[in-house]
Design a protein around this motif. Sequence first.
Motif, PDB file in Angstrom:
ATOM      1  N   MET A   1     -76.536  32.983 -27.929  1.00  0.00           N
ATOM      2  CA  MET A   1     -75.512  33.924 -27.491  1.00  0.00           C
ATOM      3  C   MET A   1     -74.251  33.731 -28.344  1.00  0.00           C
ATOM      4  SD  MET A   1     -73.900  34.410 -23.687  1.00  0.00           S
ATOM      5  CE  MET A   1     -75.540  34.531 -22.980  1.00  0.00           C
ATOM      6  N   GLN A   2     -73.849  34.762 -29.037  1.00  0.00           N
ATOM      7  CA  GLN A   2     -72.704  34.665 -29.940  1.00  0.00           C
ATOM      8  C   GLN A   2     -71.403  34.602 -29.158  1.00  0.00           C
ATOM      9  OE1 GLN A   2     -72.234  37.970 -32.575  1.00  0.00           O
ATOM     10  NE2 GLN A   2     -70.489  37.084 -33.650  1.00  0.00           N
ATOM     11  N   ARG A   3     -70.530  33.678 -29.563  1.00  0.00           N
ATOM     12  CA  ARG A   3     -69.224  33.537 -28.937  1.00  0.00           C
ATOM     13  C   ARG A   3     -68.148  33.629 -30.010  1.00  0.00           C
ATOM     14  NH1 ARG A   3     -71.420  28.908 -24.856  1.00  0.00           N
ATOM     15  NH2 ARG A   3     -71.746  27.772 -26.796  1.00  0.00           N
ATOM     16  N   GLU A   4     -66.991  34.201 -29.637  1.00  0.00           N
ATOM     17  CA  GLU A   4     -65.884  34.370 -30.562  1.00  0.00           C
ATOM     18  C   GLU A   4     -64.630  33.730 -29.994  1.00  0.00           C
ATOM     19  OE1 GLU A   4     -65.249  38.503 -31.154  1.00  0.00           O
ATOM     20  OE2 GLU A   4     -67.105  38.820 -32.311  1.00  0.00           O
ATOM     21  N   ILE A   5     -63.813  33.139 -30.880  1.00  0.00           N
ATOM     22  CA  ILE A   5     -62.509  32.624 -30.488  1.00  0.00           C
ATOM     23  C   ILE A   5     -61.494  33.752 -30.641  1.00  0.00           C
ATOM     24  CG2 ILE A   5     -60.766  30.842 -30.857  1.00  0.00           C
ATOM     25  CD1 ILE A   5     -63.498  29.728 -30.081  1.00  0.00           C
ATOM     26  N   ARG A   6     -60.730  34.023 -29.574  1.00  0.00           N
ATOM     27  CA  ARG A   6     -59.720  35.073 -29.618  1.00  0.00           C
ATOM     28  C   ARG A   6     -58.381  34.539 -29.130  1.00  0.00           C
ATOM     29  NH1 ARG A   6     -63.059  40.296 -27.117  1.00  0.00           N
ATOM     30  NH2 ARG A   6     -64.661  40.390 -28.762  1.00  0.00           N
ATOM     31  N   LEU A   7     -57.311  35.160 -29.612  1.00  0.00           N
ATOM     32  CA  LEU A   7     -55.960  34.778 -29.225  1.00  0.00           C
ATOM     33  C   LEU A   7     -55.531  35.609 -28.025  1.00  0.00           C
ATOM     34  CD1 LEU A   7     -53.816  32.802 -30.393  1.00  0.00           C
ATOM     35  CD2 LEU A   7     -52.774  34.805 -31.501  1.00  0.00           C
ATOM     36  N   THR A   8     -54.897  34.969 -27.042  1.00  0.00           N
ATOM     37  CA  THR A   8     -54.364  35.691 -25.889  1.00  0.00           C
ATOM     38  C   THR A   8     -52.847  35.829 -26.031  1.00  0.00           C
ATOM     39  OG1 THR A   8     -54.028  33.719 -24.508  1.00  0.00           O
ATOM     40  CG2 THR A   8     -56.211  34.753 -24.457  1.00  0.00           C
ATOM     41  N   ALA A   9     -52.245  36.572 -25.109  1.00  0.00           N
ATOM     42  CA  ALA A   9     -50.843  36.976 -25.268  1.00  0.00           C
ATOM     43  C   ALA A   9     -49.856  35.817 -25.233  1.00  0.00           C
ATOM     44  CB  ALA A   9     -50.480  38.002 -24.189  1.00  0.00           C
ATOM     45  N   ASP A  10     -50.213  34.691 -24.622  1.00  0.00           N
ATOM     46  CA  ASP A  10     -49.275  33.558 -24.602  1.00  0.00           C
ATOM     47  C   ASP A  10     -49.478  32.606 -25.782  1.00  0.00           C
ATOM     48  OD1 ASP A  10     -51.549  32.119 -23.942  1.00  0.00           O
ATOM     49  OD2 ASP A  10     -50.825  31.443 -21.987  1.00  0.00           O
ATOM     50  N   GLY A  11     -50.311  32.997 -26.734  1.00  0.00           N
ATOM     51  CA  GLY A  11     -50.514  32.185 -27.932  1.00  0.00           C
ATOM     52  C   GLY A  11     -51.649  31.191 -27.829  1.00  0.00           C
ATOM     53  N   SER A  12     -52.310  31.129 -26.688  1.00  0.00           N
ATOM     54  CA  SER A  12     -53.436  30.214 -26.527  1.00  0.00           C
ATOM     55  C   SER A  12     -54.743  30.964 -26.719  1.00  0.00           C
ATOM     56  CB  SER A  12     -53.402  29.554 -25.143  1.00  0.00           C
ATOM     57  OG  SER A  12     -53.447  30.526 -24.112  1.00  0.00           O
ATOM     58  N   HIS A  13     -55.777  30.233 -27.089  1.00  0.00           N
ATOM     59  CA  HIS A  13     -57.076  30.833 -27.376  1.00  0.00           C
ATOM     60  C   HIS A  13     -57.893  31.069 -26.109  1.00  0.00           C
ATOM     61  CE1 HIS A  13     -57.019  29.098 -31.720  1.00  0.00           C
ATOM     62  NE2 HIS A  13     -56.675  30.369 -31.722  1.00  0.00           N
ATOM     63  N   THR A  14     -58.863  31.941 -26.225  1.00  0.00           N
ATOM     64  CA  THR A  14     -59.946  32.050 -25.264  1.00  0.00           C
ATOM     65  C   THR A  14     -61.238  32.236 -26.035  1.00  0.00           C
ATOM     66  OG1 THR A  14     -60.722  33.078 -23.210  1.00  0.00           O
ATOM     67  CG2 THR A  14     -59.890  34.561 -24.935  1.00  0.00           C
ATOM     68  N   VAL A  15     -62.345  32.179 -25.328  1.00  0.00           N
ATOM     69  CA  VAL A  15     -63.660  32.439 -25.912  1.00  0.00           C
ATOM     70  C   VAL A  15     -64.193  33.728 -25.325  1.00  0.00           C
ATOM     71  CG1 VAL A  15     -66.043  31.624 -26.066  1.00  0.00           C
ATOM     72  CG2 VAL A  15     -64.156  30.007 -26.347  1.00  0.00           C
ATOM     73  N   ALA A  16     -64.711  34.584 -26.173  1.00  0.00           N
ATOM     74  CA  ALA A  16     -65.285  35.852 -25.730  1.00  0.00           C
ATOM     75  C   ALA A  16     -66.767  35.895 -26.068  1.00  0.00           C
ATOM     76  CB  ALA A  16     -64.566  37.026 -26.385  1.00  0.00           C
ATOM     77  N   ILE A  17     -67.517  36.613 -25.249  1.00  0.00           N
ATOM     78  CA  ILE A  17     -68.933  36.884 -25.503  1.00  0.00           C
ATOM     79  C   ILE A  17     -69.071  38.400 -25.659  1.00  0.00           C
ATOM     80  CG2 ILE A  17     -71.303  36.614 -24.686  1.00  0.00           C
ATOM     81  CD1 ILE A  17     -70.361  34.315 -22.944  1.00  0.00           C
ATOM     82  N   PRO A  18     -69.036  38.901 -26.893  1.00  0.00           N
ATOM     83  CA  PRO A  18     -69.046  40.356 -27.106  1.00  0.00           C
ATOM     84  C   PRO A  18     -70.231  41.057 -26.466  1.00  0.00           C
ATOM     85  CG  PRO A  18     -68.462  39.205 -29.127  1.00  0.00           C
ATOM     86  CD  PRO A  18     -68.901  38.152 -28.152  1.00  0.00           C
ATOM     87  N   ALA A  19     -71.403  40.438 -26.487  1.00  0.00           N
ATOM     88  CA  ALA A  19     -72.594  41.098 -25.949  1.00  0.00           C
ATOM     89  C   ALA A  19     -72.494  41.357 -24.449  1.00  0.00           C
ATOM     90  CB  ALA A  19     -73.829  40.252 -26.249  1.00  0.00           C
ATOM     91  N   MET A  20     -71.700  40.547 -23.756  1.00  0.00           N
ATOM     92  CA  MET A  20     -71.511  40.712 -22.314  1.00  0.00           C
ATOM     93  C   MET A  20     -70.190  41.391 -21.985  1.00  0.00           C
ATOM     94  SD  MET A  20     -72.829  36.948 -21.013  1.00  0.00           S
ATOM     95  CE  MET A  20     -72.458  37.293 -19.291  1.00  0.00           C
ATOM     96  N   ASP A  21     -69.357  41.612 -23.015  1.00  0.00           N
ATOM     97  CA  ASP A  21     -68.032  42.200 -22.835  1.00  0.00           C
ATOM     98  C   ASP A  21     -67.197  41.390 -21.845  1.00  0.00           C
ATOM     99  OD1 ASP A  21     -65.989  44.026 -23.329  1.00  0.00           O
ATOM    100  OD2 ASP A  21     -66.592  45.344 -21.686  1.00  0.00           O
ATOM    101  N   VAL A  22     -67.222  40.058 -22.024  1.00  0.00           N
ATOM    102  CA  VAL A  22     -66.447  39.170 -21.159  1.00  0.00           C
ATOM    103  C   VAL A  22     -65.713  38.141 -22.013  1.00  0.00           C
ATOM    104  CG1 VAL A  22     -67.988  39.395 -19.178  1.00  0.00           C
ATOM    105  CG2 VAL A  22     -68.381  37.571 -20.841  1.00  0.00           C
ATOM    106  N   SER A  23     -64.657  37.589 -21.432  1.00  0.00           N
ATOM    107  CA  SER A  23     -63.975  36.449 -22.038  1.00  0.00           C
ATOM    108  C   SER A  23     -63.749  35.399 -20.965  1.00  0.00           C
ATOM    109  CB  SER A  23     -62.647  36.863 -22.683  1.00  0.00           C
ATOM    110  OG  SER A  23     -61.756  37.347 -21.707  1.00  0.00           O
TER     111      SER A  23
END
Length: 222
Positions: A1-23
């Motif tokens: 399952m592919q996961r992506e690192i994304r930046l959130t509005a307060d400058g901290s990261h989250t992990v997203a799973i594009p195939a499930m459209d969730v973070s």
Amino acid sequence: MQREIRLTADGSHTVAIPAMDVSYHSKHGAVSESMQVYIEAGLLTCMNGFASDPVCIFEMGFGTGLNALLSLREAINQRRNIFYLAIERYPLTTTEAALLNYGRITGLEDAFQFLHTAAWEKPVSINPSFTLHKTQAALQDFTTGYSFHCIYFDAFAPETQPELWTTGIFSQLFPLLLPGGCLVTYSSKSIVRKAMTAAGFRVEKIPGPHGKREMVRAWKPQ
């Protein structure tokens, strides 16, 4: 399952799973969300309510390790010991965890990496004030002899994982809490509150983090 690192509005990261459209966290801020939902509403409330040491935390969904790291920081700041048991069915790799900026933001880089490299299925001392026990398991299959002051319920949303927001699941968690303990989660949907109430919890809606009007704190009666 592919996961992506994304930046959130307060400058901290989250992990997203594009195939499930969730973070794993709110786009409005991963650290700010975790602080309000799990630390302020959960951990600090229990630290104030229980004089016993250590404070015992159960996390459903270890995920990025952010909730554990922020709890470790509070253990240091509050000079309280924490025993932290977390379950995760699909752990991040150490390579993925190394890309997250939580350690730099908190000034606890070494501790954050240790949270992810620590052995599974046994207690590990991350810090003199913080012991972590990670278990790779689905919640439905999980059992433990420990009792907890607080439960961090951090599953994906009910729309994504409806099987984890049922009366059966909350009935499984209810006996794990000590009387007077609480469960905190970001979801305040009526189906969630009804399931918690049916399991025996006393449920209250409290102000949610940015982007969510309300969240839930559910108590085990004394």
